[in-house]
Structures are given as structure tokens and as C-alpha cells.
Design an enzyme around this catalytic site. Sequence first.
Site, mmCIF file in Angstrom:
data_model
loop_
_atom_site.group_PDB
_atom_site.id
_atom_site.type_symbol
_atom_site.label_atom_id
_atom_site.label_comp_id
_atom_site.label_asym_id
_atom_site.label_seq_id
_atom_site.Cartn_x
_atom_site.Cartn_y
_atom_site.Cartn_z
ATOM 1 N N GLU A 226 -49.405 -20.621 -64.416
ATOM 2 C CA GLU A 226 -49.443 -19.749 -65.584
ATOM 3 C C GLU A 226 -50.203 -18.467 -65.260
ATOM 4 O O GLU A 226 -49.782 -17.373 -65.659
ATOM 5 C CB GLU A 226 -50.107 -20.475 -66.755
ATOM 6 C CG GLU A 226 -49.985 -19.759 -68.075
ATOM 7 C CD GLU A 226 -48.550 -19.653 -68.572
ATOM 8 O OE1 GLU A 226 -48.297 -18.768 -69.414
ATOM 9 O OE2 GLU A 226 -47.697 -20.447 -68.122
ATOM 10 N N HIS A 230 -45.737 -17.564 -62.258
ATOM 11 C CA HIS A 230 -44.736 -18.013 -61.278
ATOM 12 C C HIS A 230 -44.729 -19.537 -61.330
ATOM 13 O O HIS A 230 -45.709 -20.187 -60.949
ATOM 14 C CB HIS A 230 -45.105 -17.515 -59.883
ATOM 15 C CG HIS A 230 -44.041 -17.757 -58.866
ATOM 16 N ND1 HIS A 230 -42.729 -17.374 -59.048
ATOM 17 C CD2 HIS A 230 -44.090 -18.348 -57.639
ATOM 18 C CE1 HIS A 230 -42.022 -17.711 -57.979
ATOM 19 N NE2 HIS A 230 -42.820 -18.311 -57.119
ATOM 20 N N HIS A 231 -43.646 -20.109 -61.810
ATOM 21 C CA HIS A 231 -43.655 -21.524 -62.169
ATOM 22 C C HIS A 231 -42.777 -22.366 -61.238
ATOM 23 O O HIS A 231 -41.674 -21.955 -60.883
ATOM 24 C CB HIS A 231 -43.208 -21.689 -63.621
ATOM 25 C CG HIS A 231 -44.093 -20.952 -64.578
ATOM 26 N ND1 HIS A 231 -43.866 -19.625 -64.927
ATOM 27 C CD2 HIS A 231 -45.218 -21.320 -65.217
ATOM 28 C CE1 HIS A 231 -44.810 -19.233 -65.765
ATOM 29 N NE2 HIS A 231 -45.646 -20.233 -65.953
ATOM 30 N N HIS A 248 -36.656 -16.962 -58.101
ATOM 31 C CA HIS A 248 -35.246 -16.906 -58.506
ATOM 32 C C HIS A 248 -34.709 -15.485 -58.597
ATOM 33 O O HIS A 248 -33.553 -15.227 -58.243
ATOM 34 C CB HIS A 248 -35.063 -17.646 -59.830
ATOM 35 C CG HIS A 248 -35.405 -19.105 -59.745
ATOM 36 N ND1 HIS A 248 -34.661 -19.981 -58.990
ATOM 37 C CD2 HIS A 248 -36.419 -19.819 -60.288
ATOM 38 C CE1 HIS A 248 -35.200 -21.204 -59.092
ATOM 39 N NE2 HIS A 248 -36.266 -21.129 -59.862
ATOM 40 N N GLU A 249 -35.546 -14.531 -59.053
ATOM 41 C CA GLU A 249 -35.041 -13.170 -59.180
ATOM 42 C C GLU A 249 -34.748 -12.536 -57.827
ATOM 43 O O GLU A 249 -33.959 -11.595 -57.725
ATOM 44 C CB GLU A 249 -36.003 -12.281 -59.979
ATOM 45 C CG GLU A 249 -37.383 -12.139 -59.380
ATOM 46 C CD GLU A 249 -38.387 -13.100 -59.976
ATOM 47 O OE1 GLU A 249 -39.529 -12.675 -60.210
ATOM 48 O OE2 GLU A 249 -38.023 -14.265 -60.219
ATOM 49 N N ASP A 257 -44.235 -17.322 -53.542
ATOM 50 C CA ASP A 257 -44.145 -18.770 -53.306
ATOM 51 C C ASP A 257 -45.199 -19.231 -52.311
ATOM 52 O O ASP A 257 -45.825 -20.282 -52.492
ATOM 53 C CB ASP A 257 -42.747 -19.119 -52.796
ATOM 54 C CG ASP A 257 -41.662 -18.695 -53.758
ATOM 55 O OD1 ASP A 257 -41.691 -19.149 -54.912
ATOM 56 O OD2 ASP A 257 -40.804 -17.893 -53.369
#
Length: 270
Positions: A226, A230-231, A248-249, A257
Site C-alpha cells: 500500500e 504496487h500490489h 502490469h502497465e 517489482d
Amino acid sequence: MAPLFTVGALRAVRLRQADAPWLQALLERCADYFQMAEGEAPDENAALRELADRPPGGQDEDAFCIGLAEGGRLVGVAEASRHYPGRDEWYIALMLLDPAFRGAGLGAAFYGALEDWVLGLGAHKIMLAVLEVNARGATFWQGRGFAFKRRHAAMRIGRVEHDVIEYEKLLGQERNMVKLLDENELSSLPSGWELAADKKSIAQKFKFKDFVEAWSFMTHVALLAEKADHHPEWSNVYNKVDITLSTHEAGGVTARDIKLATAIGEIAIP
């Protein structure tokens, strides 16, 4: 008054309460926008409200109502707040051009100069919201590199209810964090993490003494994620937690990551 920045021969100046008549004239020329957004033309106090607008908890020194001036009149305006919603983040609440100046690239030039200016002040992210009915606005901002953030349903603005879509754009170092890692960078992952066969994600399986330890670990990871905005993708079965990370984007593995994977490794219970 000294300009904050320039856009060609135009000056971008910070507007104050005394400039309300100047701004009011522009808003009235932009009545088409207010009819769409609020269901009515701007009233006689519209400029005063815009000049007084602040985000929740915002400070006066961090609220910028920026007029784009040509000689003695305004041809555009942008409202931007510094340190909102977070430190060194900016939120654009409004950006309008006089109808006579639309469609010739001035909007893109105005935004580009604004972005350069806030970047020079240390900004790492810009956010804004677009009414779902404003398809041209969404196209404009997407063309400036803004990505979908979230949707807010049924918000009342003036006399009208709108679905509102938030967008964001990362700047500077944060922008570099969403660049895909190359083969060399992917060859040295944090301890315990493995690269997927398609090289678009990294994953690790964690095993703990019991469910309580696994749940405690997941709680700590949730707080990290949170804070980083970035989850992970994850699953839990009793004392086992499987975590997969991907940006993902960007369509694969980025520095975001690796940073989160390293932090997760540091809190994992042996």
C-alpha cells in the site's frame, strides 16, 4: 507579474484574488465546459470559488491557479495543487482554454510546459480526474501519457451526477521505475525469487510455522504494498503464501517489482 514559465509568447502567471475579474471573463467564455460539467453556465462568483479552491488539508502556498496570458487577457487556466495527495505529488483540478484557442496544439504545449515546471520543483507524479462524459478530455490526457488509476461512480458536480475517472502520470525517477528490466538486470533477482518462463513476472513461495505466522507476514506485505502503491498477486493456504510480482502497465518486470521483492524478503519470517 513575473511568469512561472512561458508557452511560446504566452506567459503563465500565478493568479491571486485580485485577478478574479480577469479569470471570470475566461470562465464565461468557457461556458460550454461548465454546461457539460455542472449543468449550468458559470455564475458571477465562479472565479472567486476557483481561486479559493483547495484539496482537503491543502495549504495556500501549495495551491496554484495559473493563468495563461496573452497581453491583457487570459486565454487559459490550470489549477494545480502541490503535495497532494502525497509528498511531491501534484493534482490538476482544472485545465481550460478559451474556445478561440483550442484545436491548434496550445493545450498540449501548455500542459508540457506545466509538467516541466512541476518536475523542476521536485514532482514525481501528477494526478487528475476526467468526467466520463468528457471523451475528448480523456483522449487528450491519455495522449499526454496519463494512465488509468481508478473510477469513482455517481459523484455530484453542480446540478449533475457524473462517473469520474482518475488518471496518473509518473515523472522523473518514478517514471524510470516502470521501465522494463533488460536481460542482464533480470539475471540477478533478490534471493529466493524466480523469473517466470515468459519473463513477465517474478515469484516466490513462502512457508511458515503455522497460519498465524503466515497471516502476520501477509499483513506486513500488505502495508508495504500500500505504501509503494504496487500490489502483488498472492494466494494463501494455511502456512503457505505464494507471491507473484509484475508491473502490469509496463507488461513485465520493472524496478518497482525488484524494490518490493527485496522489502518482502527482509520481513519474511525464517
